[in-house]
Design an enzyme around this catalytic site. Sequence first.
Site, PDB file in Angstrom:
ATOM      1  N   CYS A  73      -2.500  -3.295   9.652  1.00 32.75           N
ATOM      2  CA  CYS A  73      -1.500  -3.340   8.587  1.00 32.75           C
ATOM      3  C   CYS A  73      -0.089  -3.405   9.175  1.00 32.75           C
ATOM      4  O   CYS A  73       0.274  -4.388   9.804  1.00 32.75           O
ATOM      5  CB  CYS A  73      -1.696  -2.166   7.643  1.00 32.75           C
ATOM      6  SG  CYS A  73      -0.941  -2.399   6.027  1.00 32.75           S
ATOM      7  N   HIS A 116      -7.257  -3.284   5.814  1.00 33.73           N
ATOM      8  CA  HIS A 116      -7.796  -2.018   6.318  1.00 33.73           C
ATOM      9  C   HIS A 116      -9.302  -2.142   6.532  1.00 33.73           C
ATOM     10  O   HIS A 116     -10.081  -1.996   5.584  1.00 33.73           O
ATOM     11  CB  HIS A 116      -7.499  -0.883   5.341  1.00 33.73           C
ATOM     12  CG  HIS A 116      -6.097  -0.378   5.432  1.00 33.73           C
ATOM     13  ND1 HIS A 116      -5.714   0.612   6.311  1.00 33.73           N
ATOM     14  CD2 HIS A 116      -4.976  -0.754   4.773  1.00 33.73           C
ATOM     15  CE1 HIS A 116      -4.414   0.840   6.176  1.00 33.73           C
ATOM     16  NE2 HIS A 116      -3.943   0.019   5.257  1.00 33.73           N
ATOM     17  N   GLU A 168     -11.299  -0.060   7.768  1.00 33.77           N
ATOM     18  CA  GLU A 168     -11.973   1.215   7.469  1.00 33.77           C
ATOM     19  C   GLU A 168     -12.097   1.457   5.969  1.00 33.77           C
ATOM     20  O   GLU A 168     -12.752   2.406   5.547  1.00 33.77           O
ATOM     21  CB  GLU A 168     -11.195   2.365   8.122  1.00 33.77           C
ATOM     22  CG  GLU A 168      -9.976   2.849   7.373  1.00 33.77           C
ATOM     23  CD  GLU A 168      -8.787   1.906   7.405  1.00 33.77           C
ATOM     24  OE1 GLU A 168      -7.801   2.183   6.695  1.00 33.77           O
ATOM     25  OE2 GLU A 168      -8.834   0.893   8.132  1.00 33.77           O
TER      26      GLU A 168
END
Length: 358
Positions: free
Chosen positions: A243, A325, A327
């Site tokens: 990011c 992202h 995750e």
Amino acid sequence: MTAAYVALEGGHVLEGRGRASGTARGELVFTTAYTGYEESLTDPSYEEQILTFSYPLIGNYGVREERFESDRVHPRAVLAKELTDDVTEWLESEDVPAVDHLDTREIVTDIRDGGAMKCGIAVGDDVTEEDALEQLEQCKAMSDHTEIGAQVSVDETVVHGEDNDGDTVALVDCGAKGSIVDSLVERNATVHVLPHDATEADIEAVDPDILFISNGPGDPANYEAAIDLVDAFVEDTPVAGICLGQQIVAEALGGTTEKMTFGHRGVNQPVMDLESGRVVMTTQNHGYTVADPGDYLEVTQINVNDDTPEGLDGVEHDIITRQYHPEANPGPQDTLDFFDDVLAMADPQNQRAVPADD
């Protein structure tokens, strides 16, 4: 009913139902996520912003601390069509104003048409429209929050996975989500989380296999220390970023970044890998993007909706970054293998040969 006023840039004032009292100001943004409100509200990337939920009902499965991405709520205020008591009680305890009974479709449309905008909030028994307008007048542009990294970063180094015997990661905390650390620790890495303004000596003391730049809020150009770290270590240490981290890496290597009109925030952003042609759904939360990667990075993945860069690889150095992202938390987990790819860079057999000096 507690009075609540939302003053938008330009002077238009909306009236809603106050659910958590207080005043606030910040950049008004929206997320399209329909679950994961606990994760979103504790995401440090929402610092200095006012978060609008486009999904109409927020709070229908309660509030559980184990889902938090950090130790506090980061948006300055929260707007929704309807908030449950569980969520508003949590926000009240965090001194975060909340307003519902709003036409969030109208708000989202305004943001999409006019871009993320300054906003002022006033909630309470005795507040007036003028109180919200006063907050609006004091609101700063996101790029003017030059010290925002200090608001979301650790103050001193914290080590996770000390008993692991895998790779050592120096994670520069510009507002890192907890699930990024968890994803690395689960892969047997020892993660040293360092302040956003860590020095070269701080990194050298860790002697990492990987230098990792985290996500976070604000303008990447304001993270000068992190930019300098990438520049200092990229020739000798593999570099990764997520990011804001992707933007910082680009800034360090001669690329440029720019503010987007309303950004990408949600759990349904389609990303295409340019080599395989595969499209995956991703979780995103950012208002800036890489405009030009420069000569030392190549774009490997793009956003299907607007062609903005979603993945960068190093041309000469060991670098891998993602704008989204991997995750998730909340969202799809189609790209968790990113962390395997990051740690694979620590293997000498996978590293690029460093050209010999003439």
